[in-house]
Design a protein around this motif. Structure first.
Motif, PDB file in Angstrom:
ATOM      1  N   ALA A   6      70.833  75.554  46.752  1.00 47.62           N
ATOM      2  CA  ALA A   6      69.799  75.519  45.707  1.00 47.62           C
ATOM      3  C   ALA A   6      70.340  76.087  44.396  1.00 47.62           C
ATOM      4  CB  ALA A   6      68.578  76.320  46.162  1.00 47.62           C
ATOM      5  N   TYR A  64      73.083  73.842  42.782  1.00 48.72           N
ATOM      6  CA  TYR A  64      72.429  72.693  42.134  1.00 48.72           C
ATOM      7  C   TYR A  64      71.817  73.126  40.798  1.00 48.72           C
ATOM      8  CZ  TYR A  64      69.258  68.607  41.867  1.00 48.72           C
ATOM      9  OH  TYR A  64      68.574  67.465  41.478  1.00 48.72           O
ATOM     10  N   ASN A 114      70.135  62.005  39.589  1.00 43.37           N
ATOM     11  CA  ASN A 114      69.247  62.268  40.725  1.00 43.37           C
ATOM     12  C   ASN A 114      67.956  62.936  40.251  1.00 43.37           C
ATOM     13  OD1 ASN A 114      68.551  62.801  43.632  1.00 43.37           O
ATOM     14  ND2 ASN A 114      68.713  64.904  42.857  1.00 43.37           N
ATOM     15  N   ARG A 115      68.104  63.917  39.383  1.00 37.58           N
ATOM     16  CA  ARG A 115      66.925  64.637  38.873  1.00 37.58           C
ATOM     17  C   ARG A 115      66.044  63.695  38.020  1.00 37.58           C
ATOM     18  NH1 ARG A 115      64.195  69.217  40.470  1.00 37.58           N
ATOM     19  NH2 ARG A 115      62.719  69.563  38.836  1.00 37.58           N
ATOM     20  N   GLY A 158      62.288  70.485  50.004  1.00 38.30           N
ATOM     21  CA  GLY A 158      63.608  70.737  49.420  1.00 38.30           C
ATOM     22  C   GLY A 158      63.501  70.649  47.909  1.00 38.30           C
ATOM     23  N   GLY A 164      63.935  72.807  45.458  1.00 39.21           N
ATOM     24  CA  GLY A 164      64.959  73.398  44.594  1.00 39.21           C
ATOM     25  C   GLY A 164      64.405  74.460  43.662  1.00 39.21           C
ATOM     26  N   ASP A 198      60.793  75.006  50.138  1.00 38.23           N
ATOM     27  CA  ASP A 198      62.252  75.151  50.117  1.00 38.23           C
ATOM     28  C   ASP A 198      62.647  76.271  51.070  1.00 38.23           C
ATOM     29  OD1 ASP A 198      64.459  73.927  47.926  1.00 38.23           O
ATOM     30  OD2 ASP A 198      65.120  75.702  49.044  1.00 38.23           O
ATOM     31  N   ASP A 253      61.334  75.780  56.405  1.00 37.51           N
ATOM     32  CA  ASP A 253      62.423  74.880  56.781  1.00 37.51           C
ATOM     33  C   ASP A 253      61.816  73.511  57.079  1.00 37.51           C
ATOM     34  OD1 ASP A 253      64.482  73.500  57.996  1.00 37.51           O
ATOM     35  OD2 ASP A 253      65.226  75.261  59.074  1.00 37.51           O
ATOM     36  N   LEU A 254      62.194  72.523  56.280  1.00 35.07           N
ATOM     37  CA  LEU A 254      61.573  71.202  56.453  1.00 35.07           C
ATOM     38  C   LEU A 254      61.933  70.566  57.781  1.00 35.07           C
ATOM     39  CD1 LEU A 254      63.558  68.487  56.053  1.00 35.07           C
ATOM     40  CD2 LEU A 254      63.702  69.376  53.772  1.00 35.07           C
ATOM     41  N   ASN A 308      63.913  64.619  48.074  1.00 35.37           N
ATOM     42  CA  ASN A 308      64.924  64.221  47.090  1.00 35.37           C
ATOM     43  C   ASN A 308      66.168  65.086  47.225  1.00 35.37           C
ATOM     44  OD1 ASN A 308      64.847  62.159  45.043  1.00 35.37           O
ATOM     45  ND2 ASN A 308      65.379  63.776  43.585  1.00 35.37           N
TER      46      ASN A 308
HETATM   47  C1  LIG Z   1      70.128  69.467  45.880  1.00 33.96           C
HETATM   48  S1  LIG Z   1      68.666  70.423  45.855  1.00 33.96           S
HETATM   49  C2  LIG Z   1      67.491  69.184  45.363  1.00 33.96           C
HETATM   50  C3  LIG Z   1      66.330  69.742  44.567  1.00 33.96           C
HETATM   51  C4  LIG Z   1      65.298  68.704  44.162  1.00 33.96           C
HETATM   52  N1  LIG Z   1      64.681  68.089  45.325  1.00 33.96           N
HETATM   53  C5  LIG Z   1      65.912  67.654  43.291  1.00 33.96           C
HETATM   54  O1  LIG Z   1      66.201  66.554  43.789  1.00 33.96           O
HETATM   55  O2  LIG Z   1      66.111  67.888  42.090  1.00 33.96           O
HETATM   56  C6  LIG Z   1      68.330  70.556  47.598  1.00 33.96           C
HETATM   57  C7  LIG Z   1      67.325  71.624  47.958  1.00 33.96           C
HETATM   58  O3  LIG Z   1      66.985  71.467  49.338  1.00 33.96           O
HETATM   59  C8  LIG Z   1      66.847  72.758  49.898  1.00 33.96           C
HETATM   60  N2  LIG Z   1      67.006  72.653  51.354  1.00 33.96           N
HETATM   61  C9  LIG Z   1      68.126  72.383  52.056  1.00 33.96           C
HETATM   62  N3  LIG Z   1      67.866  72.365  53.376  1.00 33.96           N
HETATM   63  C10 LIG Z   1      66.536  72.628  53.510  1.00 33.96           C
HETATM   64  C11 LIG Z   1      65.656  72.755  54.626  1.00 33.96           C
HETATM   65  N4  LIG Z   1      66.108  72.609  55.872  1.00 33.96           N
HETATM   66  N5  LIG Z   1      64.358  73.022  54.399  1.00 33.96           N
HETATM   67  C12 LIG Z   1      63.894  73.184  53.130  1.00 33.96           C
HETATM   68  N6  LIG Z   1      64.685  73.084  52.031  1.00 33.96           N
HETATM   69  C13 LIG Z   1      65.985  72.796  52.214  1.00 33.96           C
HETATM   70  C14 LIG Z   1      67.918  73.585  49.222  1.00 33.96           C
HETATM   71  O4  LIG Z   1      67.639  74.967  49.318  1.00 33.96           O
HETATM   72  C15 LIG Z   1      67.846  73.038  47.802  1.00 33.96           C
HETATM   73  O5  LIG Z   1      66.952  73.774  47.019  1.00 33.96           O
END
Ligand SMILES: C[S@@+](CC[C@H](N)C(=O)[O-])C[C@H]1O[C@@H](n2cnc3c(N)ncnc32)[C@H](O)[C@@H]1O
Length: 281
Positions: free
Chosen positions: A24, A27, A61-62, A85, A87, A111, A136-137, A164
């Protein structure tokens, strides 16, 4: 947005390890944010040096997330968003885009990263209809039964499930397809799923592998690039919305924006169909 001091936050929340880079915060660094530590910046800089097209892909992506949320809220009338997730909050947050189209839109951010959620809560303290939970998703039942989710979203009505740039952190052994399916199955007909996912760069395989080895060993988090053909198998039974599963830059692109070469990330929007008359009998 009121910035919070990430170093002070780490002192107050023992679960934040400022010596271990986190996806996170890395990113956030790539997007130009301030919610990151030196260890995050070091990994982020090494990755960007190895793959010079990486940051363009992160920005694309954003931007995809922004366009898809705007489309959902402004054109498709979606008023409820579950952002899995989500971020660290940054420019163009889901609730800002959705509430611009419809001030009554409701959002739950989810997240696994305590910095992301602490920052989201600070930002959202005075925003109606928007909540953030540390979860945790990979455990859909636990997420969907959390009181804040139930109080904020009406799961008997359509929602948008946003995944995303997060499913590439889930290895095959943890069945990302089944996780996606579990959220979709528990959502009402007429709900939408929007996701983006990193893909292999066939022209720079060696550099990409080297970058990922460093990223995974530094963060301790797996990262799996997947081909769009595989991702499309996760969407069986859903109505894929135009233009389909395409690179994020190609998904309803802004007119007149030139996209530089970038690492491939795919995005898609799909709708859960209404049951057929036979199913409702
Ligand atoms: C690359 S960032 C993407 C942020 C946002 N979704 C975007 O696309 O701009 C990925 C995020 O997913 C979160 N993440 C990763 N594994 C996860 C999980 N198992 N459960 C919840 N969040 C998770 C990370 O902590 C991070 O904040």
């Amino acid at each position: 947005m009121d910035p919070i001091d990430v170093a002070e936050l780490a002192l107050s929340l023992p679960e934040i390890d400022s010596n271990r880079p986190s996806p996170a915060r890395i990113y956030d660094f790539w997007l130009g944010g301030s919610q990151n530590f030196a260890v995050d910046r070091q990994v982020g800089q090494r990755a960007a040096a190895e793959m010079p097209t990486l940051q363009a892909a992160i920005r694309a992506n954003r931007a995809f997330l922004g366009r898809v949320v705007h489309h959902l809220a402004a054109d498709l009338g979606v008023t409820q968003f579950l952002d899995l997730g989500s971020g660290v909050p940054t420019v163009g947050n889901v609730h800002e885009i959705a509430q611009q189209a419809n001030p009554a839109a409701r959002v739950v951010y989810v997240d696994i990263d305590p910095v992301a959620i602490a920052h989201a809560r600070a930002l959202l303290a005075k925003v109606d209809g928007v909540e953030a939970i540390l979860a945790d998703l990979r455990d859909p039942d636990a997420v969907l039964t959390r009181p804040l989710v139930r109080e904020t979203l009406d799961l008997s009505a359509p929602i948008a499930i946003l995944m995303n740039a997060v499913l590439h952190f889930i290895p095959d052994t943890e069945h990302p397809d089944a996780i996606v399916r579990a959220y979709v199955d528990q959502a009402a007909p007429g709900s939408y799923l929007a996701l983006s996912h990193a893909a292999p760069d066939l022209d720079h395989r060696r550099e990409q592998d080297k970058m990922l080895d460093d990223y995974q060993s530094s963060t301790g988090v797996p990262f799996i690039n997947r081909d769009p053909d595989l991702i499309s198998t996760w969407l069986t039974g859903l109505e894929i919305q135009p233009p389909g599963l395409v690179t994020v830059a190609e998904w309803q692109p802004e007119p007149d924006i030139e996209n530089p070469p970038m690492l491939r990330t795919y995005g898609v929007l799909a709708r859960k169909p209404n049951p057929s008359p036979a199913e409702t009998e």
